[in-house]
Design a protein around this motif. Sequence first.
Motif, short mmCIF file in Angstrom:
data_model
loop_
_atom_site.label_atom_id
_atom_site.label_comp_id
_atom_site.label_asym_id
_atom_site.label_seq_id
_atom_site.Cartn_x
_atom_site.Cartn_y
_atom_site.Cartn_z
N SER A 102 1.04 -1.08 -0.10
CA SER A 102 0.10 0.09 -0.04
C SER A 102 0.81 1.28 -0.03
N GLU A 103 2.16 1.08 0.44
CA GLU A 103 3.00 2.41 0.49
C GLU A 103 2.42 3.44 1.43
N PHE A 123 2.15 7.90 1.02
CA PHE A 123 0.66 8.31 1.09
C PHE A 123 0.44 8.59 2.48
N ARG A 124 -0.58 9.25 2.80
CA ARG A 124 -0.65 9.78 4.32
C ARG A 124 -2.18 9.28 4.85
N PHE A 125 -2.39 8.92 5.86
CA PHE A 125 -3.73 8.86 6.67
C PHE A 125 -4.68 9.96 6.62
N PHE A 127 -12.11 7.39 7.25
CA PHE A 127 -10.99 7.31 7.10
C PHE A 127 -10.18 6.98 5.82
N CYS A 128 -9.11 7.62 5.39
CA CYS A 128 -8.83 7.63 3.90
C CYS A 128 -7.34 7.53 3.96
N LEU A 129 -6.87 7.06 3.11
CA LEU A 129 -5.34 6.96 2.36
C LEU A 129 -5.24 7.97 1.29
N VAL A 130 -4.48 9.03 1.52
CA VAL A 130 -4.51 10.03 0.25
C VAL A 130 -3.12 10.34 0.08
#
Length: 697
Positions: free
Chosen positions: A554-555, A560-562, A570-573
Amino acid sequence: METWNADIASLMYRPLSGAVPFRLLRLHPGKPGDQLIADLIPTSVDEADGQYEAISYTWGSPENPCCIICNDFNLKIQKNAFDMLLDLRQRDEPRVIWVDAICIDQSNVEERASQVSIMHHIYRRAKRVVVWLGKPDEYSSLAMAYAATLDVPKLIAEPQELGLHGPVNAWEVYLRKLYFFDPKGETESSQHQTLGIALIRLINRPWFNRMWVQQEAALCRHTCVVCGEQEVDWDNVYALAWMITPRSVEVYPDYIPGDQNGTLNNLAAIQHIQRRRRQLFGDSHWHEKGRTSIYPFSYCIADVGRFGATDPRDKMYALQCFAEDANEWFQVDYRVPWEILYTDIARRFLQQGILGFLKSAGRARQKPNSILPSWAPDFRDGNWGKSIIEMHPTQTAGGPKTDLATACPGRGAGSVHNLPKCHRKRLDLPNSLKSFKDTRKSLLQSYASFKCMMSDEIIYIADIVEDPFDVKATLDVLRGDLQYIGQLESRTYLNGESITDAYKLTLILSSNRRQVPVDSKYARDHWDDWIRWLEDPLSTRNNMPIWAYPMEASEAIHRFRFAMTRRGYFCLVPQATKLQDVVSIFVGYPLGVVNRPWRPSSTYLIGKKANDEPSSGEEKMEYFEMIGDSYIHGMMGNEARCIIDEFKCRHNPNQTQLNKMLKASDSGGGEAWKTLGLHGGYERILETLGDHLVKLV
């Protein structure tokens, strides 16, 4: 390079005429040190059928060009082409070959376009295709010698099983495949390590990453690969590539130099070539009828970001060989700047409801100070994977989609319009665009309307970890995130998971190392082992815990950032995301997207300065810039559309509409949630749902 030979071009290159005309190069024989001498031979594809060799190579740098004698003229060519001719020249007899840099008048834009349009015929009708990887070195000789010894039939039989029985079978194929760097094998000897370095260096040669080689190496049954004086069949190189392809989410041993992402990219490119060769030559139906265009353009474009090209337009033009409908999307024309070409193709996709091009769009993917609209793809970067969230086959955040593999004319997902004059940006146009006269030029000052069904503002975003090997920084980010969500009023996520489990699953996109969806039990079983492994200074990759593999896939944390939104998504962006950016779901797109409110540089409202902040009650931002993709936990399976339809959600609902939705929800215990099979916790995001248009500039 186009102007190097402009003074002699009209004398050396006679206009081509007839049916499918082109030129061949007769390379005179010579000994090492002799001047390179050649003649151009005007002919046609039918006349020359099977009587020449087509060369596949990389142009290389335009610096330090060299000269050859061609038709009694001094012809300037790239150093790489010069070295290639030296290697391929025979001592005692001439060699008839096709080399694009010489056989095409590079100063003639019209001829370049017409020759590019028949290039697939040139390679398909050749006696054989010779792939020249470049000048040899101490490592290439080892790798080529090793490739020549491989059991090719056995090795190429393994990957042919892929895709026959779905993703589970693919995992099994990879699990049992032969792997050169298998820790159980002979990996510690210096001889084995040196050979491993040689194999990786060979696959990392620039040829494997180029766009044009996707057709050049695929179209002719007889294709060989040359490096120095060594030559092997294409299948040997493919077998070698398969041997060094990792079984799953793994990294190469520490003694292997370079960027593994680049190697994996080249291995995927080789897999693409082999797949096309198998489709062309495994079934004689295709080749005997002379048909090479076997896919729709919307399918072919999916992976062009993987490959490099000297001219960005060739990312599209090279696809006409395999795309049966390429002429419906573009005409080969080197007068059209690449910025216009890319943006116009994106406009056409949008109008047909095909949104897969967004994978290469957004400010996180585009180069700094790009003049492209944020919704336009930038296919130039061959470093595939940067700022890309990997799509899972089961992801349908935007509902049933028309993806890049399935065109569906008439099902529009949006439209493109010119920005009002007062909102247009001052663009620093390159000369190619300044001189371009065409109505499509206005696309650079346009906005695209996308059908959207969910939007919510980001109110928390994790810190960035610049160094993926900085364990302390990684742990600090994880602890900071957990501390923040630990202060939330609700202890459960909207889908019923605990807050901490939902956070952990967000980091791995809710998938394990096999890309199989997982739930809270997976997090509870494996998270703590991973944290202890991170905290242990003696830990190595040899004892990596299970959770480390999907984290690497997922890296998260490093690329990426939470993030968390106002209503609790809740997201990964992408790393470029900022507070007050908006997470959205577009109709027909499998992932979420991050958009940034955009204010025209001229004025925000009449009578207000551009840098004035809107006061309370002022109208909301009308335009946005796309930043990139996002993963939205609990919303990747078409939940948004299901809830909208069940509760008749409205975008920005008034109080009466909201009360009606809440009444049907009944504090999360309503019958509607049972009908949908969703947890009542989704009630908290009802206000974020509803069909509306988002305008991206």
